[in-house]
Scaffold this motif. Structure first.
Motif, PDB file in Angstrom:
ATOM      1  N   ALA A  67     -21.878  86.146  83.881  1.00  0.00           N
ATOM      2  CA  ALA A  67     -21.231  87.416  84.178  1.00  0.00           C
ATOM      3  C   ALA A  67     -22.252  88.549  84.181  1.00  0.00           C
ATOM      4  O   ALA A  67     -22.241  89.417  85.057  1.00  0.00           O
ATOM      5  N   ALA A  68     -23.142  88.543  83.206  1.00  0.00           N
ATOM      6  CA  ALA A  68     -24.157  89.591  83.122  1.00  0.00           C
ATOM      7  C   ALA A  68     -25.043  89.572  84.359  1.00  0.00           C
ATOM      8  O   ALA A  68     -25.369  90.625  84.924  1.00  0.00           O
ATOM      9  N   GLU A  69     -25.416  88.362  84.783  1.00  0.00           N
ATOM     10  CA  GLU A  69     -26.260  88.219  85.969  1.00  0.00           C
ATOM     11  C   GLU A  69     -25.530  88.771  87.205  1.00  0.00           C
ATOM     12  O   GLU A  69     -26.164  89.320  88.111  1.00  0.00           O
ATOM     13  N   LEU A  70     -24.215  88.644  87.187  1.00  0.00           N
ATOM     14  CA  LEU A  70     -23.417  89.141  88.307  1.00  0.00           C
ATOM     15  C   LEU A  70     -23.124  90.633  88.166  1.00  0.00           C
ATOM     16  O   LEU A  70     -22.538  91.241  89.067  1.00  0.00           O
ATOM     17  N   GLY A  71     -23.479  91.212  87.032  1.00  0.00           N
ATOM     18  CA  GLY A  71     -23.134  92.599  86.782  1.00  0.00           C
ATOM     19  C   GLY A  71     -21.650  92.773  86.501  1.00  0.00           C
ATOM     20  O   GLY A  71     -21.071  93.821  86.742  1.00  0.00           O
ATOM     21  N   ALA A  72     -21.066  91.699  85.956  1.00  0.00           N
ATOM     22  CA  ALA A  72     -19.630  91.755  85.673  1.00  0.00           C
ATOM     23  C   ALA A  72     -19.393  91.264  84.241  1.00  0.00           C
ATOM     24  O   ALA A  72     -20.325  91.204  83.446  1.00  0.00           O
ATOM     25  N   THR A  73     -18.185  90.929  83.946  1.00  0.00           N
ATOM     26  CA  THR A  73     -17.839  90.433  82.607  1.00  0.00           C
ATOM     27  C   THR A  73     -17.118  89.093  82.725  1.00  0.00           C
ATOM     28  O   THR A  73     -16.878  88.598  83.827  1.00  0.00           O
ATOM     29  N   THR A  74     -16.789  88.562  81.564  1.00  0.00           N
ATOM     30  CA  THR A  74     -16.136  87.251  81.561  1.00  0.00           C
ATOM     31  C   THR A  74     -14.751  87.333  82.212  1.00  0.00           C
ATOM     32  O   THR A  74     -14.233  86.316  82.672  1.00  0.00           O
ATOM     33  N   GLY A  75     -14.168  88.504  82.225  1.00  0.00           N
ATOM     34  CA  GLY A  75     -12.854  88.668  82.831  1.00  0.00           C
ATOM     35  C   GLY A  75     -12.830  88.220  84.274  1.00  0.00           C
ATOM     36  O   GLY A  75     -11.900  87.532  84.709  1.00  0.00           O
ATOM     37  N   LEU A  76     -13.849  88.594  85.020  1.00  0.00           N
ATOM     38  CA  LEU A  76     -13.935  88.181  86.426  1.00  0.00           C
ATOM     39  C   LEU A  76     -13.943  86.665  86.534  1.00  0.00           C
ATOM     40  O   LEU A  76     -13.206  86.077  87.335  1.00  0.00           O
ATOM     41  N   LEU A  77     -14.770  86.036  85.742  1.00  0.00           N
ATOM     42  CA  LEU A  77     -14.932  84.584  85.832  1.00  0.00           C
ATOM     43  C   LEU A  77     -13.636  83.861  85.493  1.00  0.00           C
ATOM     44  O   LEU A  77     -13.221  82.946  86.208  1.00  0.00           O
ATOM     45  N   THR A  78     -13.006  84.289  84.409  1.00  0.00           N
ATOM     46  CA  THR A  78     -11.770  83.608  84.001  1.00  0.00           C
ATOM     47  C   THR A  78     -10.645  83.894  84.995  1.00  0.00           C
ATOM     48  O   THR A  78      -9.685  83.135  85.072  1.00  0.00           O
ATOM     49  N   HIS A  79     -10.783  84.985  85.729  1.00  0.00           N
ATOM     50  CA  HIS A  79      -9.758  85.285  86.721  1.00  0.00           C
ATOM     51  C   HIS A  79      -9.850  84.326  87.898  1.00  0.00           C
ATOM     52  O   HIS A  79      -8.833  84.001  88.515  1.00  0.00           O
ATOM     53  N   TYR A  80     -11.051  83.898  88.215  1.00  0.00           N
ATOM     54  CA  TYR A  80     -11.229  83.043  89.389  1.00  0.00           C
ATOM     55  C   TYR A  80     -11.360  81.564  89.046  1.00  0.00           C
ATOM     56  O   TYR A  80     -11.139  80.717  89.904  1.00  0.00           O
ATOM     57  N   PHE A  81     -11.748  81.274  87.824  1.00  0.00           N
ATOM     58  CA  PHE A  81     -11.902  79.868  87.431  1.00  0.00           C
ATOM     59  C   PHE A  81     -11.100  79.603  86.169  1.00  0.00           C
ATOM     60  O   PHE A  81     -11.217  80.358  85.200  1.00  0.00           O
ATOM     61  N   PRO A  82     -10.279  78.570  86.187  1.00  0.00           N
ATOM     62  CA  PRO A  82      -9.449  78.282  85.011  1.00  0.00           C
ATOM     63  C   PRO A  82     -10.292  77.912  83.799  1.00  0.00           C
ATOM     64  O   PRO A  82      -9.926  78.225  82.670  1.00  0.00           O
ATOM     65  N   THR A  83     -11.436  77.263  84.037  1.00  0.00           N
ATOM     66  CA  THR A  83     -12.248  76.811  82.915  1.00  0.00           C
ATOM     67  C   THR A  83     -13.718  76.838  83.300  1.00  0.00           C
ATOM     68  O   THR A  83     -14.072  76.975  84.475  1.00  0.00           O
ATOM     69  N   LYS A  84     -14.545  76.708  82.313  1.00  0.00           N
ATOM     70  CA  LYS A  84     -15.981  76.748  82.580  1.00  0.00           C
ATOM     71  C   LYS A  84     -16.424  75.548  83.423  1.00  0.00           C
ATOM     72  O   LYS A  84     -17.256  75.687  84.324  1.00  0.00           O
ATOM     73  N   ASN A  85     -15.863  74.404  83.104  1.00  0.00           N
ATOM     74  CA  ASN A  85     -16.226  73.214  83.875  1.00  0.00           C
ATOM     75  C   ASN A  85     -15.933  73.407  85.356  1.00  0.00           C
ATOM     76  O   ASN A  85     -16.701  72.959  86.207  1.00  0.00           O
ATOM     77  N   ALA A  86     -14.814  74.051  85.656  1.00  0.00           N
ATOM     78  CA  ALA A  86     -14.466  74.297  87.048  1.00  0.00           C
ATOM     79  C   ALA A  86     -15.522  75.171  87.708  1.00  0.00           C
ATOM     80  O   ALA A  86     -15.906  74.946  88.851  1.00  0.00           O
ATOM     81  N   LEU A  87     -15.988  76.167  86.972  1.00  0.00           N
ATOM     82  CA  LEU A  87     -17.029  77.038  87.506  1.00  0.00           C
ATOM     83  C   LEU A  87     -18.297  76.253  87.788  1.00  0.00           C
ATOM     84  O   LEU A  87     -18.887  76.364  88.873  1.00  0.00           O
TER      85      LEU A  87
END
Lengths: 188, 188
Positions: B15-35
């Motif tokens: 998220a930091a590398e993207l300039g975003a937060t974990t919220g963005l990631l969890t919004h688009y991916f159900p789990t870390k493995n999916a990401l």
DNA sequence: ACATTGCCATAACGCTTGTTATGTGAATGG
DNA sequence: CCATTCACATAACAAGCGTTATGGCAATGT
């Protein structure tokens, strides 16, 4: 332990496998990295000091050294699995990375001597021994990885067969006119 | 991101590398493995659909395919680094492991076609194309790993040189009488 | 203009991690 | 036979993890 991967390698898991607790581990190792480093060192020492094949001199000796690397036995499979898994951590840490590079270069040197000996016996055509040794190392390394991912497709017999085929191509004299060696590799 | 290794791959770091937060990631991916799965898929799609070398038919085409694998450019180095790092997780998970095995077998099939074409053109001696393709894959795979660990020792030029040497040995006819093919690989 | 929806930051939660502190029983030594 | 040290278990700790609420702001539709 060899089956859960480096990612899931935890002090408590190691301790449980040992039938002990984290207290034991922290008593003998200041940190987790120290433990891992010791374990990898131990693995290396074991592979170095285990009984090696020795069926002959020259090309046979080279073949022996390469066979010793392959995951032909369950223990060798475990060793190679741990070894490959450690690449992630090694590639992330520059110090470890150079250390690995040094070890691989050493391994190439050892193979190079055997190549030179085989050349002296006329079993291999002339050519830079280091070059040929490097090629052999690459081939075996790639075969190791593939055999780990698909043991069914690469049973011990097939691994040996593939290695011997590779060595057979080495024994044949190369024809320098067929390949374009001046092409720098561009052309995409 | 390609430099910190799979072990240190965290949602917050991504998220930091993207300039975003974990919220963005969890919004688009159900789990870390999916990401992670998506990221690896993306990497694969990119390497598949990127511009490929095409300098000729037969042996040249085989050479092109192998050159496309090697870490000759910074991007290719990053791709290969991620790829090798993912082996730890892949070897730990049977499902992933078979998936990887399937992909590698596919890759061998592609190489095999080019080997067969080169044989038809008389650029390669006869012999099981799948066998030869496997050998070439192993060689390149091992070279990739070594080049990642020691880029200074294996600059692009050297990688191409080593590959061409390997291909040169392939073009030479093998002498089936020199090597002992019946030895099952024992003798320790 | 207002209600609604989607996007994502913020914050919190439970859990696991490596590490540290503390306790305890066995071995050791004089 | 007691004091001391050692080896380790137990327990606690802060930090970081993936994941799950919650909230607000902007876009969208009516």
């Amino acid at each position: 332990m060899a089956t859960r991967g480096f990612a899931g390698l935890t002090l408590r898991a190691v301790a449980a496998e040992l039938g002990a607790t984290t207290g034991l581990l922290t008593h003998y190792f200041p940190t987790k990295n120290a433990l891992v480093a010791y374990a990898l060192d131990l693995l290396e020492q074991r592979t170095i000091s285990r009984p090696r094949r020795h069926t002959g001199e020259g090309l046979a000796a080279l073949r022996d050294a390469l066979l010793d690397i392959l995951p032909l036995t369950p223990e060798a499979i475990d060793s190679n699995r741990i070894w490959v898994s450690s690449w992630d951590a090694a590639l992330s840490d520059p110090a470890l990375s150079t250390d690995y590079a040094r070890k691989y270069a050493q391994s190439r040197n050892g193979l190079s001597e055997r190549v030179a000996a085989a050349q002296k016996l006329g079993e291999l055509p002339p050519g830079d021994p280091a070059h040929i040794a490097a090629g052999a190392q690459f081939f075996v390394l790639g075969l190791v990885v593939q055999a780990l991912f698909d043991p069914a497709a690469f049973p011990p017999q097939r691994q040996v067969e593939l290695l011997d085929d590779y060595l057979a191509t080495l024994t044949a004299r190369t024809d320098p006119t067929t390949i374009t060696r001046d092409d720098p590799g561009g052309g995409l």
